[in-house]
Scaffold this motif. Structure first.
Motif, PDB file in Angstrom:
ATOM      1  N   TRP A  28      -4.944  -3.212  -9.159  1.00  0.00           N
ATOM      2  CA  TRP A  28      -4.059  -2.440 -10.029  1.00  0.00           C
ATOM      3  C   TRP A  28      -3.016  -1.700  -9.198  1.00  0.00           C
ATOM      4  O   TRP A  28      -1.848  -1.639  -9.551  1.00  0.00           O
ATOM      5  CB  TRP A  28      -4.900  -1.484 -10.844  1.00  0.00           C
ATOM      6  CG  TRP A  28      -4.151  -0.576 -11.770  1.00  0.00           C
ATOM      7  CD1 TRP A  28      -3.185  -0.932 -12.662  1.00  0.00           C
ATOM      8  CD2 TRP A  28      -4.328   0.826 -11.901  1.00  0.00           C
ATOM      9  NE1 TRP A  28      -2.753   0.172 -13.349  1.00  0.00           N
ATOM     10  CE2 TRP A  28      -3.432   1.260 -12.898  1.00  0.00           C
ATOM     11  CE3 TRP A  28      -5.146   1.749 -11.284  1.00  0.00           C
ATOM     12  CZ2 TRP A  28      -3.349   2.592 -13.280  1.00  0.00           C
ATOM     13  CZ3 TRP A  28      -5.056   3.069 -11.677  1.00  0.00           C
ATOM     14  CH2 TRP A  28      -4.167   3.484 -12.661  1.00  0.00           C
ATOM     15  N   ARG A  29      -3.447  -1.174  -8.055  1.00  0.00           N
ATOM     16  CA  ARG A  29      -2.529  -0.419  -7.192  1.00  0.00           C
ATOM     17  C   ARG A  29      -1.543  -1.334  -6.466  1.00  0.00           C
ATOM     18  O   ARG A  29      -0.394  -1.003  -6.281  1.00  0.00           O
ATOM     19  CB  ARG A  29      -3.362   0.391  -6.185  1.00  0.00           C
ATOM     20  CG  ARG A  29      -2.543   1.101  -5.154  1.00  0.00           C
ATOM     21  CD  ARG A  29      -1.748   2.231  -5.794  1.00  0.00           C
ATOM     22  NE  ARG A  29      -0.895   2.840  -4.817  1.00  0.00           N
ATOM     23  CZ  ARG A  29       0.401   2.646  -4.738  1.00  0.00           C
ATOM     24  NH1 ARG A  29       1.008   1.862  -5.594  1.00  0.00           N
ATOM     25  NH2 ARG A  29       1.108   3.233  -3.824  1.00  0.00           N
ATOM     26  N   MET A  30      -2.016  -2.509  -6.065  1.00  0.00           N
ATOM     27  CA  MET A  30      -1.176  -3.380  -5.228  1.00  0.00           C
ATOM     28  C   MET A  30      -0.230  -4.273  -6.026  1.00  0.00           C
ATOM     29  O   MET A  30       0.751  -4.739  -5.474  1.00  0.00           O
ATOM     30  CB  MET A  30      -2.062  -4.249  -4.338  1.00  0.00           C
ATOM     31  CG  MET A  30      -2.745  -3.427  -3.241  1.00  0.00           C
ATOM     32  SD  MET A  30      -3.627  -4.435  -2.070  1.00  0.00           S
ATOM     33  CE  MET A  30      -2.266  -5.167  -1.173  1.00  0.00           C
ATOM     34  N   LEU A  53      -9.348  -1.510  -9.077  1.00  0.00           N
ATOM     35  CA  LEU A  53      -8.432  -0.434  -8.704  1.00  0.00           C
ATOM     36  C   LEU A  53      -7.472  -0.860  -7.596  1.00  0.00           C
ATOM     37  O   LEU A  53      -6.281  -0.518  -7.632  1.00  0.00           O
ATOM     38  CB  LEU A  53      -9.215   0.809  -8.272  1.00  0.00           C
ATOM     39  CG  LEU A  53      -9.946   1.550  -9.385  1.00  0.00           C
ATOM     40  CD1 LEU A  53     -10.832   2.656  -8.814  1.00  0.00           C
ATOM     41  CD2 LEU A  53      -8.965   2.105 -10.404  1.00  0.00           C
ATOM     42  N   VAL A  54      -7.961  -1.601  -6.622  1.00  0.00           N
ATOM     43  CA  VAL A  54      -7.081  -2.072  -5.545  1.00  0.00           C
ATOM     44  C   VAL A  54      -6.040  -3.028  -6.103  1.00  0.00           C
ATOM     45  O   VAL A  54      -4.849  -2.926  -5.795  1.00  0.00           O
ATOM     46  CB  VAL A  54      -7.900  -2.741  -4.419  1.00  0.00           C
ATOM     47  CG1 VAL A  54      -6.989  -3.437  -3.419  1.00  0.00           C
ATOM     48  CG2 VAL A  54      -8.758  -1.703  -3.718  1.00  0.00           C
ATOM     49  N   LEU A  83       0.802  -1.216   0.000  1.00  0.00           N
ATOM     50  CA  LEU A  83       0.000   0.000   0.000  1.00  0.00           C
ATOM     51  C   LEU A  83       0.840   1.273   0.000  1.00  0.00           C
ATOM     52  O   LEU A  83       0.336   2.351  -0.267  1.00  0.00           O
ATOM     53  CB  LEU A  83      -0.932   0.015   1.215  1.00  0.00           C
ATOM     54  CG  LEU A  83      -2.043  -1.024   1.196  1.00  0.00           C
ATOM     55  CD1 LEU A  83      -2.789  -1.010   2.511  1.00  0.00           C
ATOM     56  CD2 LEU A  83      -2.985  -0.787   0.029  1.00  0.00           C
ATOM     57  N   ARG A 119      -4.190  11.398  -2.720  1.00  0.00           N
ATOM     58  CA  ARG A 119      -4.865  10.098  -2.714  1.00  0.00           C
ATOM     59  C   ARG A 119      -5.663   9.902  -1.435  1.00  0.00           C
ATOM     60  O   ARG A 119      -6.793   9.418  -1.467  1.00  0.00           O
ATOM     61  CB  ARG A 119      -3.853   8.976  -2.881  1.00  0.00           C
ATOM     62  CG  ARG A 119      -3.268   8.917  -4.258  1.00  0.00           C
ATOM     63  CD  ARG A 119      -2.243   7.831  -4.367  1.00  0.00           C
ATOM     64  NE  ARG A 119      -1.665   7.825  -5.689  1.00  0.00           N
ATOM     65  CZ  ARG A 119      -0.474   7.380  -5.971  1.00  0.00           C
ATOM     66  NH1 ARG A 119       0.285   6.882  -5.022  1.00  0.00           N
ATOM     67  NH2 ARG A 119      -0.025   7.407  -7.201  1.00  0.00           N
ATOM     68  N   THR A 165       0.570  11.510  -2.254  1.00  0.00           N
ATOM     69  CA  THR A 165       0.007  10.717  -1.169  1.00  0.00           C
ATOM     70  C   THR A 165      -1.142  11.469  -0.513  1.00  0.00           C
ATOM     71  O   THR A 165      -2.214  10.909  -0.280  1.00  0.00           O
ATOM     72  CB  THR A 165       1.083  10.382  -0.119  1.00  0.00           C
ATOM     73  OG1 THR A 165       2.135   9.676  -0.759  1.00  0.00           O
ATOM     74  CG2 THR A 165       0.510   9.535   0.994  1.00  0.00           C
ATOM     75  N   THR A 215       2.982   4.247  -1.066  1.00  0.00           N
ATOM     76  CA  THR A 215       2.992   4.936  -2.350  1.00  0.00           C
ATOM     77  C   THR A 215       4.399   5.376  -2.689  1.00  0.00           C
ATOM     78  O   THR A 215       5.222   5.619  -1.818  1.00  0.00           O
ATOM     79  CB  THR A 215       2.091   6.184  -2.314  1.00  0.00           C
ATOM     80  OG1 THR A 215       2.573   7.046  -1.296  1.00  0.00           O
ATOM     81  CG2 THR A 215       0.657   5.815  -2.062  1.00  0.00           C
TER      82      THR A 215
END
Length: 128
Positions: A123-125, A120-121, A12, A24, A21, A14
């Motif tokens: 993709w981010r992780m 989205l989660v 998580l 977000r 940050t 960034t």
């Protein structure tokens, strides 16, 4: 357990400057507030005392059973993502896929719009 929490925190974390940050975090706060306002009218007829009474009536075995079922459910959901990445040959490590899947499902169940928030989660992780 501590190793898993560190892995989640690392995923998580960034990259980039503090302004990104803060942006977000601010966006997440505004989205949460917006969803809360959208649901406010649904909560108007619910009395807090009624909820507290219903929860107080639950026995300890019921609480333990519910927590155990929740833990098994999240374990299974994490395994779904692990299996999908293995079959799709994405080269994502099994543990990382499992944690990303677990977090994606948890957040999408909480926030709603499962396909969008889950994607989205993930993709981010997932770095790749």
């Amino acid at each position: 357990m501590a190793r898993r929490l560190r892995a989640i925190a690392g995923a998580l974390r960034t990259s980039g400057d503090g302004r990104k940050t803060a942006g977000r975090v601010g966006l997440a706060f505004v989205a949460t507030l917006g969803f809360g306002l959208l649901l406010w009218h649904r909560l108007e007829g619910i009395e807090g005392a009624d909820i507290a009474l219903a929860l107080a009536r639950l026995s300890w075995p019921a609480w333990v059973g519910a927590l155990a079922a929740t833990a098994v459910s999240f374990w299974a959901v994490g395994r779904y993502d692990e299996t999908a990445h293995r079959h799709l040959a994405t080269a994502v490590p099994a543990g990382q896929a499992r944690i990303a899947g677990l977090c994606a499902i948890a957040l999408s169940q909480f926030l709603g719009l499962g396909v969008v928030t889950g994607a989205l989660v993930r993709w981010r992780m997932l770095p790749s």
